[in-house]
Design a protein around this motif. Sequence first.
Motif, PDB file in Angstrom:
ATOM      1  N   ALA A   5     -18.053  26.063 -49.345  1.00 50.92           N
ATOM      2  CA  ALA A   5     -17.296  24.888 -49.772  1.00 50.92           C
ATOM      3  C   ALA A   5     -18.226  23.802 -50.303  1.00 50.92           C
ATOM      4  O   ALA A   5     -17.913  23.122 -51.284  1.00 50.92           O
ATOM      5  CB  ALA A   5     -16.469  24.356 -48.607  1.00 50.92           C
ATOM      6  N   MET A  34     -19.304  24.157 -53.857  1.00 46.58           N
ATOM      7  CA  MET A  34     -18.494  25.243 -54.431  1.00 46.58           C
ATOM      8  C   MET A  34     -19.414  26.324 -54.996  1.00 46.58           C
ATOM      9  O   MET A  34     -19.383  26.670 -56.178  1.00 46.58           O
ATOM     10  CB  MET A  34     -17.561  24.696 -55.519  1.00 46.58           C
ATOM     11  CG  MET A  34     -16.582  23.656 -55.006  1.00 46.58           C
ATOM     12  SD  MET A  34     -15.466  24.328 -53.724  1.00 46.58           S
ATOM     13  CE  MET A  34     -14.416  25.384 -54.705  1.00 46.58           C
ATOM     14  N   ALA A  45     -14.837  25.395 -43.207  1.00 46.49           N
ATOM     15  CA  ALA A  45     -14.145  24.510 -44.145  1.00 46.49           C
ATOM     16  C   ALA A  45     -12.837  25.158 -44.578  1.00 46.49           C
ATOM     17  O   ALA A  45     -12.663  26.379 -44.482  1.00 46.49           O
ATOM     18  CB  ALA A  45     -15.021  24.229 -45.362  1.00 46.49           C
ATOM     19  N   THR A  46     -11.920  24.348 -45.032  1.00 40.49           N
ATOM     20  CA  THR A  46     -10.689  24.830 -45.656  1.00 40.49           C
ATOM     21  C   THR A  46     -10.548  24.158 -47.016  1.00 40.49           C
ATOM     22  O   THR A  46     -10.879  22.983 -47.186  1.00 40.49           O
ATOM     23  CB  THR A  46      -9.447  24.528 -44.796  1.00 40.49           C
ATOM     24  OG1 THR A  46      -9.359  23.124 -44.564  1.00 40.49           O
ATOM     25  CG2 THR A  46      -9.525  25.276 -43.469  1.00 40.49           C
ATOM     26  N   LEU A  47     -10.056  24.924 -47.979  1.00 38.63           N
ATOM     27  CA  LEU A  47      -9.880  24.426 -49.339  1.00 38.63           C
ATOM     28  C   LEU A  47      -8.470  24.757 -49.801  1.00 38.63           C
ATOM     29  O   LEU A  47      -8.078  25.933 -49.841  1.00 38.63           O
ATOM     30  CB  LEU A  47     -10.904  25.064 -50.286  1.00 38.63           C
ATOM     31  CG  LEU A  47     -12.376  24.780 -50.004  1.00 38.63           C
ATOM     32  CD1 LEU A  47     -13.263  25.654 -50.888  1.00 38.63           C
ATOM     33  CD2 LEU A  47     -12.697  23.301 -50.237  1.00 38.63           C
ATOM     34  N   LEU A 103      -9.686  27.669 -57.499  1.00 37.92           N
ATOM     35  CA  LEU A 103     -10.991  27.345 -56.935  1.00 37.92           C
ATOM     36  C   LEU A 103     -12.053  28.167 -57.634  1.00 37.92           C
ATOM     37  O   LEU A 103     -11.889  29.383 -57.810  1.00 37.92           O
ATOM     38  CB  LEU A 103     -11.014  27.656 -55.435  1.00 37.92           C
ATOM     39  CG  LEU A 103      -9.992  26.933 -54.557  1.00 37.92           C
ATOM     40  CD1 LEU A 103     -10.040  27.500 -53.142  1.00 37.92           C
ATOM     41  CD2 LEU A 103     -10.254  25.429 -54.544  1.00 37.92           C
TER      42      LEU A 103
END
Length: 581
Positions: free
Chosen positions: A368, A371, A382-384, A393
């Motif tokens: 994350a 990126m 992490a969360t996206l 993404l």
Amino acid sequence: MHSETRDGMRIDWDAPIEMSDGLVLRADVFRPIGEGRYPVLMSYGPYGKGLAFQEGYSTAWTIMAAQKPEVLEGSSNKYQQWEVCDPEKWVPHGYVCIRVDSRGAGRSPGVLDCHSLRETEDFRECIEWAGEQPWSSGKVGLSGISYYAMNQWRVAALRPRHLAALMIWEGAVDRYREASRHGGIACSFSKNWLEMQVKPLQHGRGERGARSAVTGELVCGPETVPDEELAKLRVDAWPSLINRPLDDDNYRDRSGLPERIEVPLLSAANWGGQGLHLRGNIEGFLAAGSQRKWLEVHGGTHWVEYYTDYGIGLQRRFFDHFLKGVDNGWDREPPVLLNVRRVDGFVQRAEHEWPLARTRWTRLYLHAEGMALRPEPPTVAATLDYDTMGEGLSFRSAPMAEETEITGPSALRLRLSSRTRDADLFAVLRVFDPAGKELLFYGALDPKTPVGQGWLRASHRKLDAARSTPWRPYHTHDELQPLAPGEPVDLDVEIWPTSVVVPKGWSVALTLLGRDYEHGQDSAALSNMKNPMRGCGPFVHDDADDRPPAVFDTVCTLHLDPADPAWLLLPVVPEAAKEVG
């Protein structure tokens, strides 16, 4: 049937071939003038044996003539037709060329049911008929692109006694995974293909159809049948496809059985065939029961290479050896011939297996922070979130420290949740130059395509452990496993094979989307294709019945966990083998 001698050939127009159920198919037979027995090259399909390439596929013809002017040389081109061999380039070399209009298409009557068991049986009977004619040596080879390649995988499994060799050029073997439902997601190409390329050539269109530029005869037969009657004589595959989300007998009956094939075969794939004309040629080669089999992979426009000096030379060496018994060294050729893709062209290289034994399977982990794609796993969870109809993404590697070849299949492992009961994942493998411009290649049909693509519907995530490998997850598609909104699940995504040599200083990237990739530049078009092409060619996934917005127009969350990291597996080839061209 009408026979004549012209342009150095004996031609039998509309030769009758009676099937076991009494229906008579029609074929055009091109053969040498000299008396004797000759090997046969046969094709069987629905594209109208009397329709000129230049007329039926005008933009494709123009592109081919511009890209490879050599294809027009050595022939009057009067007998050129879509995706089958030009008799003027084969008959003088001692071959009989036969084009059969499939049941219900062109000048052959009957019910039009593409890729059906009846078609396969018809093809088998045509092969046996050809092998028994007085001008035949008894050896029949099959040749052709796409449809004319796909049906080879099926008919060869029936083991016709006169079948001697297969030239399977850019087809598909698995009707479900390669032609109908990518990762379980319905591909609209099948629907549009039937409307644009098959229905206009159905037998019975008569005066509403084209006339042969050579014979003056109606391409779709002498009768003009009302549309409502034609509809009764045609099986529309799309309703059965859209109402069958799981792999079943309907798909398997229309798929090949390569493990039953015994005759020699050359399977020719296209790196740019993401969506139809790649995976099956490789999977079929690997699964084929024949002890004498070869895989060739090239790039560029789908239909062009088959007609080039390179393509015809490859085909002629193969067929000369197996149909004529010529000792030309073909049997000593390595089993794999790759045209490795570079930013400025291709380099030919012989190999001995697929995937390449020396492959350095390389994991790049999704981070994350920044990126990024990195060789080490992340240390922070992490969360996206991403809008599935948005830009998704994207994760990018550091610039390559040295020129790096990526050749082979890729795979993706990640954890994903959706706010609804399902999610479609589109995984796109990309390459960028140091200035951040994406490298787009000429695909099989679309002139601007990314390096690689993969697809998976989350509810189809169930794996077949026995058939899966680390680099090619294999999904059963035999049951639905709906998501619980907000609950993450593990997904293993197959990314179709590719080949690209990434220059030093360039980077690779992975983009995750909930829709088809688009490059954002001007689109392209072909006269025989419905969709404007924006990066995926005609192989798009836009059917509202299959992808209702209430389910698939949503927000998904990518879960990145150091304890179970997400990764992209790439086939890095560490050193080059001896080049052959």
